[in-house]
Design a protein around this motif. Structure first.
Motif, PDB file in Angstrom:
ATOM      1  N   HIS A  36       4.231   8.313   2.944  1.00 47.52           N
ATOM      2  CA  HIS A  36       3.540   7.184   2.298  1.00 47.52           C
ATOM      3  C   HIS A  36       4.090   6.891   0.900  1.00 47.52           C
ATOM      4  CE1 HIS A  36       0.619   4.711   0.298  1.00 47.52           C
ATOM      5  NE2 HIS A  36       0.585   5.618  -0.665  1.00 47.52           N
ATOM      6  N   SER A  38       3.220   3.467  -2.007  1.00 46.64           N
ATOM      7  CA  SER A  38       2.666   2.127  -2.212  1.00 46.64           C
ATOM      8  C   SER A  38       3.810   1.151  -2.410  1.00 46.64           C
ATOM      9  CB  SER A  38       1.756   2.110  -3.447  1.00 46.64           C
ATOM     10  OG  SER A  38       0.581   2.831  -3.186  1.00 46.64           O
ATOM     11  N   ARG A  40       4.968  -2.598  -3.684  1.00 46.47           N
ATOM     12  CA  ARG A  40       4.539  -3.725  -4.532  1.00 46.47           C
ATOM     13  C   ARG A  40       5.547  -4.868  -4.532  1.00 46.47           C
ATOM     14  NH1 ARG A  40       3.020   1.027  -6.992  1.00 46.47           N
ATOM     15  NH2 ARG A  40       0.759   1.310  -7.229  1.00 46.47           N
ATOM     16  N   GLY A 160      -7.535  -1.867  -6.158  1.00 47.47           N
ATOM     17  CA  GLY A 160      -8.834  -1.598  -6.779  1.00 47.47           C
ATOM     18  C   GLY A 160      -9.215  -2.709  -7.745  1.00 47.47           C
ATOM     19  N   LYS A 199       5.914   9.272  -4.502  1.00 47.78           N
ATOM     20  CA  LYS A 199       5.450   9.712  -5.830  1.00 47.78           C
ATOM     21  C   LYS A 199       4.932  11.147  -5.733  1.00 47.78           C
ATOM     22  CE  LYS A 199       3.323   6.609  -8.526  1.00 47.78           C
ATOM     23  NZ  LYS A 199       2.212   5.794  -9.096  1.00 47.78           N
TER      24      LYS A 199
HETATM   25  C1  LIG Z   1      -8.598   2.750  -4.095  1.00 48.20           C
HETATM   26  C2  LIG Z   1      -7.236   2.474  -4.684  1.00 48.20           C
HETATM   27  C3  LIG Z   1      -7.063   1.399  -5.532  1.00 48.20           C
HETATM   28  C4  LIG Z   1      -5.791   1.090  -6.024  1.00 48.20           C
HETATM   29  N1  LIG Z   1      -5.628  -0.034  -6.793  1.00 48.20           N
HETATM   30  C5  LIG Z   1      -4.390  -0.439  -7.132  1.00 48.20           C
HETATM   31  C6  LIG Z   1      -4.205  -1.697  -7.774  1.00 48.20           C
HETATM   32  O1  LIG Z   1      -5.148  -2.432  -8.085  1.00 48.20           O
HETATM   33  N2  LIG Z   1      -2.927  -2.084  -8.042  1.00 48.20           N
HETATM   34  C7  LIG Z   1      -1.843  -1.321  -7.704  1.00 48.20           C
HETATM   35  O2  LIG Z   1      -0.708  -1.757  -7.951  1.00 48.20           O
HETATM   36  N3  LIG Z   1      -1.991  -0.110  -7.099  1.00 48.20           N
HETATM   37  C8  LIG Z   1      -3.237   0.337  -6.796  1.00 48.20           C
HETATM   38  N4  LIG Z   1      -3.417   1.527  -6.124  1.00 48.20           N
HETATM   39  C9  LIG Z   1      -2.253   2.338  -5.751  1.00 48.20           C
HETATM   40  C10 LIG Z   1      -2.135   3.600  -6.602  1.00 48.20           C
HETATM   41  O3  LIG Z   1      -1.696   3.259  -7.882  1.00 48.20           O
HETATM   42  C11 LIG Z   1      -1.148   4.551  -5.904  1.00 48.20           C
HETATM   43  O4  LIG Z   1      -1.664   4.926  -4.656  1.00 48.20           O
HETATM   44  C12 LIG Z   1      -0.886   5.802  -6.750  1.00 48.20           C
HETATM   45  O5  LIG Z   1      -0.232   5.474  -7.946  1.00 48.20           O
HETATM   46  C13 LIG Z   1      -0.019   6.792  -5.985  1.00 48.20           C
HETATM   47  O6  LIG Z   1       1.193   6.171  -5.583  1.00 48.20           O
HETATM   48  P1  LIG Z   1       1.646   6.118  -4.058  1.00 48.20           P
HETATM   49  O7  LIG Z   1       0.562   5.422  -3.284  1.00 48.20           O
HETATM   50  O8  LIG Z   1       2.934   5.338  -4.040  1.00 48.20           O
HETATM   51  O9  LIG Z   1       1.841   7.518  -3.606  1.00 48.20           O
HETATM   52  C14 LIG Z   1      -4.678   1.897  -5.681  1.00 48.20           C
HETATM   53  C15 LIG Z   1      -4.876   3.009  -4.855  1.00 48.20           C
HETATM   54  C16 LIG Z   1      -6.131   3.294  -4.365  1.00 48.20           C
HETATM   55  C17 LIG Z   1      -6.311   4.478  -3.447  1.00 48.20           C
END
Ligand SMILES: Cc1cc2nc3c(=O)[nH]c(=O)nc-3n(C[C@H](O)[C@H](O)[C@H](O)COP(=O)(O)O)c2cc1C
Length: 275
Positions: A36, A38, A40, A160, A199
């Motif tokens: 996994h 995230s 963007r 979020g 990450k």
């Molecule tokens: C409930 C939740 C809300 C999040 N909100 C945001 C957000 O508003 N914007 C964003 O760019 N990432 C958001 N994230 C992603 C987190 O920043 C990200 O999961 C974290 O930094 C770890 O990185 P990875 O998912 O790449 O492992 C959110 C993650 C979660 C679980």
């Protein structure tokens, strides 16, 4: 995902996987989950037909408290609505750019309507426990959807920021009382020109306690993590920073909640008395 379990472990923890864990190297589910990241940066290409429905089937396959199924999800594809939600979520450009935005809803309204049709009360829905239950159900469902999307080669990021303006979001999504938009999820094909990296997380010993809570080694584990997280930042061309410092800054003052300190009030207004 065709990275080896050893490589995924190394990327996640910046240390070698224990030999016993490598016994599960052939397990594709675990490898997919560990891969996994995230996303963007998205292509505008729409999702393949059926992807939304299969992901929601995966979401509905998650366990749900007492089978109450106290959640809903709203699929938003309309670019104008996505742009408005991007603004409401703190001008997050990926919300407007990804072809699909899912709003995950803690939904007690369906149960309330059910009670009304049965000419009975729904007093239990007024309690904090009911809101927690709906939040847990929605979160478990959403993460199953994320795993499904990722297995199809799609990328996601949770949003979020959708809680920055709960009442305006409720209006935009036509939510009835007792329905609350917990978080969003952008979904689309990752832009290969801007690949996301895995990450690193805290050392496993910082989160895995055996038989009871034990924070004895926490300080040194966090120090190790600070160094690893800082290496990640620099590799990504991001400003060098210790995880500890960033987190401490985030929690020091209520301003770190970015306006969400009024959440209790918003929940009450949206039909969650939290008794
Ligand atoms: C409930 C939740 C809300 C999040 N909100 C945001 C957000 O508003 N914007 C964003 O760019 N990432 C958001 N994230 C992603 C987190 O920043 C990200 O999961 C974290 O930094 C770890 O990185 P990875 O998912 O790449 O492992 C959110 C993650 C979660 C679980």
């Amino acid at each position: 995902m065709n990275e080896t379990l050893a490589a995924l472990w190394q990327a996640r923890y910046r240390e070698n996987a224990p030999t016993e864990a490598l016994a599960f190297s052939e397990n594709a589910t675990v490898r997919d989950l560990m891969a996994h990241r995230s996303v963007r940066a998205y292509l505008s290409e729409p999702l393949p037909a059926g992807a939304l429905e299969i992901a929601v089937a995966a979401a509905q396959s998650a366990a749900t408290s007492s089978n109450l199924q106290a959640w809903s999800v709203i699929a938003v594809e309309d670019p104008e609505r996505r742009a408005r939600l991007a603004t409401l979520s703190g001008e997050q450009k990926h919300v407007a750019a990804a072809p699909l935005f899912l709003a995950w809803i803690a939904d007690l309204s369906r149960l309330e309507r059910l009670a009304q049709r049965h000419h009975t009360t729904a007093d239990a829905l007024d309690y904090t426990e009911a809101f927690m239950l709906a939040t847990i159900d929605a979160s478990l469902a959403a993460q199953n959807a994320v795993a499904a999307f990722e297995s199809l080669g799609l990328g996601t990021v949770y949003i979020g920021g959708l809680r920055n303006h709960p009442e305006a979001v409720a209006k935009e999504l036509n939510l009835p009382p007792r329905a609350f938009a917990l978080f969003g999820l952008c979904v689309g094909y990752p832009d290969p020109a801007q690949p996301a990296a895995i990450k690193p997380r805290l050392p496993q010993k910082a989160v895995l306690h055996r038989e009871g809570y034990d924070a004895a080694a926490e300080e040194s584990l966090i120090a190790e993590y600070n160094a690893r997280a800082d290496s990640f930042q620099r590799e990504q061309g991001l400003p060098s920073r210790a995880w500890s410092e960033a987190m401490v800054r985030r929690i020091a003052k209520k301003e770190g909640l970015h306006g969400r300190e009024i959440m209790h009030e918003s929940l009450e207004k949206l039909g969650f008395p939290l008794k």
